[in-house]
Design a protein around this motif. Structure first.
Motif, PDB file in Angstrom:
ATOM      1  N   ASP A  22      23.248 -54.027 -24.362  1.00 19.31           N
ATOM      2  CA  ASP A  22      22.143 -53.500 -25.259  1.00 19.31           C
ATOM      3  C   ASP A  22      20.740 -53.908 -24.612  1.00 19.31           C
ATOM      4  O   ASP A  22      20.445 -54.902 -23.827  1.00 19.31           O
ATOM      5  CB  ASP A  22      22.245 -54.231 -26.597  1.00 19.31           C
ATOM      6  N   ALA A  23      19.749 -53.057 -24.897  1.00 12.25           N
ATOM      7  CA  ALA A  23      18.234 -53.411 -24.042  1.00 12.25           C
ATOM      8  C   ALA A  23      17.747 -54.623 -24.840  1.00 12.25           C
ATOM      9  O   ALA A  23      18.202 -54.892 -26.190  1.00 12.25           O
ATOM     10  CB  ALA A  23      17.547 -52.245 -24.849  1.00 12.25           C
ATOM     11  N   ILE A  24      17.269 -55.312 -23.881  1.00 10.60           N
ATOM     12  CA  ILE A  24      16.921 -56.796 -24.577  1.00 10.60           C
ATOM     13  C   ILE A  24      15.511 -56.685 -24.687  1.00 10.60           C
ATOM     14  O   ILE A  24      14.838 -57.942 -25.155  1.00 10.60           O
ATOM     15  CB  ILE A  24      17.369 -57.705 -23.673  1.00 10.60           C
ATOM     16  N   GLY A  25      14.757 -55.828 -24.491  1.00 11.41           N
ATOM     17  CA  GLY A  25      13.156 -55.908 -24.676  1.00 11.41           C
ATOM     18  C   GLY A  25      12.204 -56.269 -23.125  1.00 11.41           C
ATOM     19  O   GLY A  25      11.126 -56.687 -23.468  1.00 11.41           O
ATOM     20  N   ILE A  26      12.935 -55.775 -22.359  1.00  4.72           N
ATOM     21  CA  ILE A  26      12.092 -55.832 -20.958  1.00  4.72           C
ATOM     22  C   ILE A  26      12.235 -54.319 -20.253  1.00  4.72           C
ATOM     23  O   ILE A  26      13.169 -53.950 -19.958  1.00  4.72           O
ATOM     24  CB  ILE A  26      12.335 -56.816 -19.836  1.00  4.72           C
ATOM     25  N   ARG A  27      10.885 -53.808 -20.099  1.00  2.84           N
ATOM     26  CA  ARG A  27      10.857 -52.503 -19.318  1.00  2.84           C
ATOM     27  C   ARG A  27      10.637 -52.832 -18.103  1.00  2.84           C
ATOM     28  O   ARG A  27       9.254 -53.645 -17.730  1.00  2.84           O
ATOM     29  CB  ARG A  27       9.970 -51.487 -19.975  1.00  2.84           C
ATOM     30  N   VAL A  28      10.952 -52.359 -17.092  1.00  2.00           N
ATOM     31  CA  VAL A  28      10.563 -52.657 -15.560  1.00  2.00           C
ATOM     32  C   VAL A  28      10.214 -51.345 -14.764  1.00  2.00           C
ATOM     33  O   VAL A  28      10.993 -50.462 -14.815  1.00  2.00           O
ATOM     34  CB  VAL A  28      11.755 -53.625 -14.816  1.00  2.00           C
ATOM     35  N   MET A  29       9.073 -51.220 -14.187  1.00  2.00           N
ATOM     36  CA  MET A  29       8.711 -50.045 -13.592  1.00  2.00           C
ATOM     37  C   MET A  29       9.084 -50.211 -12.243  1.00  2.00           C
ATOM     38  O   MET A  29       8.601 -51.223 -11.397  1.00  2.00           O
ATOM     39  CB  MET A  29       7.144 -49.849 -13.461  1.00  2.00           C
ATOM     40  N   LEU A  30       9.841 -49.334 -11.720  1.00  2.00           N
ATOM     41  CA  LEU A  30      10.743 -49.579 -10.539  1.00  2.00           C
ATOM     42  C   LEU A  30      10.219 -48.598  -9.364  1.00  2.00           C
ATOM     43  O   LEU A  30       9.892 -47.409  -9.737  1.00  2.00           O
ATOM     44  CB  LEU A  30      12.072 -49.400 -10.626  1.00  2.00           C
ATOM     45  N   LEU A  31      10.353 -48.720  -8.086  1.00  2.00           N
ATOM     46  CA  LEU A  31      10.054 -47.915  -7.186  1.00  2.00           C
ATOM     47  C   LEU A  31      11.402 -47.979  -6.212  1.00  2.00           C
ATOM     48  O   LEU A  31      12.184 -48.977  -6.047  1.00  2.00           O
ATOM     49  CB  LEU A  31       8.924 -48.481  -6.098  1.00  2.00           C
ATOM     50  N   SER A  32      11.568 -46.724  -5.428  1.00  2.00           N
ATOM     51  CA  SER A  32      12.957 -46.817  -4.754  1.00  2.00           C
ATOM     52  C   SER A  32      12.700 -47.464  -3.341  1.00  2.00           C
ATOM     53  O   SER A  32      11.548 -47.866  -3.018  1.00  2.00           O
ATOM     54  CB  SER A  32      12.888 -45.098  -4.388  1.00  2.00           C
ATOM     55  N   LEU A  33      13.720 -48.037  -2.975  1.00  2.00           N
ATOM     56  CA  LEU A  33      13.447 -48.308  -1.300  1.00  2.00           C
ATOM     57  C   LEU A  33      13.103 -47.287  -0.535  1.00  2.00           C
ATOM     58  O   LEU A  33      12.776 -47.834   0.503  1.00  2.00           O
ATOM     59  CB  LEU A  33      15.176 -48.608  -1.168  1.00  2.00           C
ATOM     60  N   GLU A  34      13.084 -46.166  -0.724  1.00  2.00           N
ATOM     61  CA  GLU A  34      12.450 -45.426  -0.096  1.00  2.00           C
ATOM     62  C   GLU A  34      10.901 -44.929  -0.276  1.00  2.00           C
ATOM     63  O   GLU A  34      10.263 -44.216   0.460  1.00  2.00           O
ATOM     64  CB  GLU A  34      12.984 -43.625  -0.177  1.00  2.00           C
ATOM     65  N   ASP A  35      10.338 -45.774  -1.166  1.00  2.00           N
ATOM     66  CA  ASP A  35       8.955 -45.754  -1.632  1.00  2.00           C
ATOM     67  C   ASP A  35       8.420 -46.307  -0.188  1.00  2.00           C
ATOM     68  O   ASP A  35       8.576 -47.110   0.679  1.00  2.00           O
ATOM     69  CB  ASP A  35       8.496 -46.651  -2.785  1.00  2.00           C
ATOM     70  N   ASP A  36       7.075 -45.743   0.349  1.00  2.00           N
ATOM     71  CA  ASP A  36       6.494 -46.312   1.322  1.00  2.00           C
ATOM     72  C   ASP A  36       6.188 -47.754   1.601  1.00  2.00           C
ATOM     73  O   ASP A  36       6.247 -48.331   2.473  1.00  2.00           O
ATOM     74  CB  ASP A  36       5.027 -45.427   1.691  1.00  2.00           C
ATOM     75  N   VAL A  38       7.670 -50.030  -0.247  1.00  2.00           N
ATOM     76  CA  VAL A  38       8.749 -50.845  -0.084  1.00  2.00           C
ATOM     77  C   VAL A  38       9.593 -50.769   1.267  1.00  2.00           C
ATOM     78  O   VAL A  38       9.973 -51.835   1.941  1.00  2.00           O
ATOM     79  CB  VAL A  38       9.774 -50.452  -1.193  1.00  2.00           C
ATOM     80  N   LYS A  39       9.419 -49.638   1.822  1.00  2.00           N
ATOM     81  CA  LYS A  39      10.011 -49.379   3.226  1.00  2.00           C
ATOM     82  C   LYS A  39       9.271 -50.108   4.286  1.00  2.00           C
ATOM     83  O   LYS A  39      10.038 -50.768   5.184  1.00  2.00           O
ATOM     84  CB  LYS A  39       9.926 -47.941   3.524  1.00  2.00           C
ATOM     85  N   ARG A  40       8.024 -50.104   4.025  1.00  2.00           N
ATOM     86  CA  ARG A  40       6.862 -50.892   4.987  1.00  2.00           C
ATOM     87  C   ARG A  40       7.414 -52.256   5.231  1.00  2.00           C
ATOM     88  O   ARG A  40       7.594 -52.993   6.095  1.00  2.00           O
ATOM     89  CB  ARG A  40       5.568 -50.827   4.754  1.00  2.00           C
ATOM     90  N   LEU A  41       7.794 -52.939   3.861  1.00  2.00           N
ATOM     91  CA  LEU A  41       8.042 -54.399   3.959  1.00  2.00           C
ATOM     92  C   LEU A  41       9.402 -54.615   4.459  1.00  2.00           C
ATOM     93  O   LEU A  41       9.771 -55.533   5.251  1.00  2.00           O
ATOM     94  CB  LEU A  41       7.990 -54.943   2.398  1.00  2.00           C
ATOM     95  N   ARG A  42      10.305 -53.778   3.987  1.00  2.00           N
ATOM     96  CA  ARG A  42      11.886 -53.858   4.690  1.00  2.00           C
ATOM     97  C   ARG A  42      11.775 -53.802   6.174  1.00  2.00           C
ATOM     98  O   ARG A  42      12.450 -54.527   6.817  1.00  2.00           O
ATOM     99  CB  ARG A  42      12.440 -52.821   4.088  1.00  2.00           C
ATOM    100  N   ARG A  43      11.026 -53.046   7.032  1.00  2.00           N
ATOM    101  CA  ARG A  43      10.718 -52.933   8.237  1.00  2.00           C
ATOM    102  C   ARG A  43      10.182 -54.189   8.801  1.00  2.00           C
ATOM    103  O   ARG A  43      10.696 -54.850   9.860  1.00  2.00           O
ATOM    104  CB  ARG A  43      10.142 -51.521   8.493  1.00  2.00           C
ATOM    105  N   GLN A  44       9.363 -54.684   7.866  1.00  2.00           N
ATOM    106  CA  GLN A  44       8.613 -55.820   8.505  1.00  2.00           C
ATOM    107  C   GLN A  44       9.620 -57.088   8.773  1.00  2.00           C
ATOM    108  O   GLN A  44       9.702 -57.904   9.418  1.00  2.00           O
ATOM    109  CB  GLN A  44       7.502 -56.400   7.644  1.00  2.00           C
ATOM    110  N   ILE A  45      10.211 -56.966   7.393  1.00  2.00           N
ATOM    111  CA  ILE A  45      11.415 -58.114   7.459  1.00  2.00           C
ATOM    112  C   ILE A  45      12.349 -57.833   8.634  1.00  2.00           C
ATOM    113  O   ILE A  45      12.732 -58.923   9.316  1.00  2.00           O
ATOM    114  CB  ILE A  45      12.255 -57.996   6.126  1.00  2.00           C
TER     115      ILE A  45
END
Length: 126
Positions: A22-36, A38-45
């Motif tokens: 069941d929904a608990i009362g938290i909405r999270v706005m997500l980006l894909s791993l393919e977002d620029d 996120v991808k930039r940070l993944r590559r830095q790591i």
């Protein structure tokens, strides 16, 4: 169908109770791993890990976990805690420190976000 128009975009995810679903009362706005961003940070790591390996060194488990939380945090644009849900008696501000604390304390929360951002199909616009 022009598949070039099937773009990846952000989405809102409703966090579910780990047992009931069941929904608990938290909405999270997500980006894909393919977002620029996120991808930039993944590559830095990955680059940091490669540089260490070239020197015969390796990333520790603690560093790997911190990198994981950093990547998750980069894939979250924000959250909305609504209703009577809270964390340690308050509705938490969205920042890296609080996000990390919640992920540490609530592995199921982190798991849900991992699952959502890992599926590119969750972010494909029609």
């Amino acid at each position: 169908m022009d598949i070039g128009k099937l773009g990846v975009k952000g989405r809102v995810y409703e966090v579910a109770h780990p047992k009931t679903g069941d929904a608990i009362g938290i909405r999270v706005m997500l980006l894909s791993l393919e977002d620029d961003k996120v991808k930039r940070l993944r590559r830095q790591i990955m680059d940091r890990a490669s540089k260490l390996q070239l020197k015969g060194k390796f990333i520790t488990a603690v560093e790997q976990e911190a990198n994981h939380i950093d990547l998750l945090f980069a894939a979250v644009e924000g959250w909305d805690w609504y209703g009577d849900v809270d964390f340690n008696g308050a509705k938490p501000a969205f920042n890296r420190g609080t996000f990390g604390q919640i992920c540490e304390a609530l592995p199921w929360f982190k798991e849900q976000l991992d699952e959502q951002i890992s599926e590119t199909a969750n972010f494909i616009s029609a």
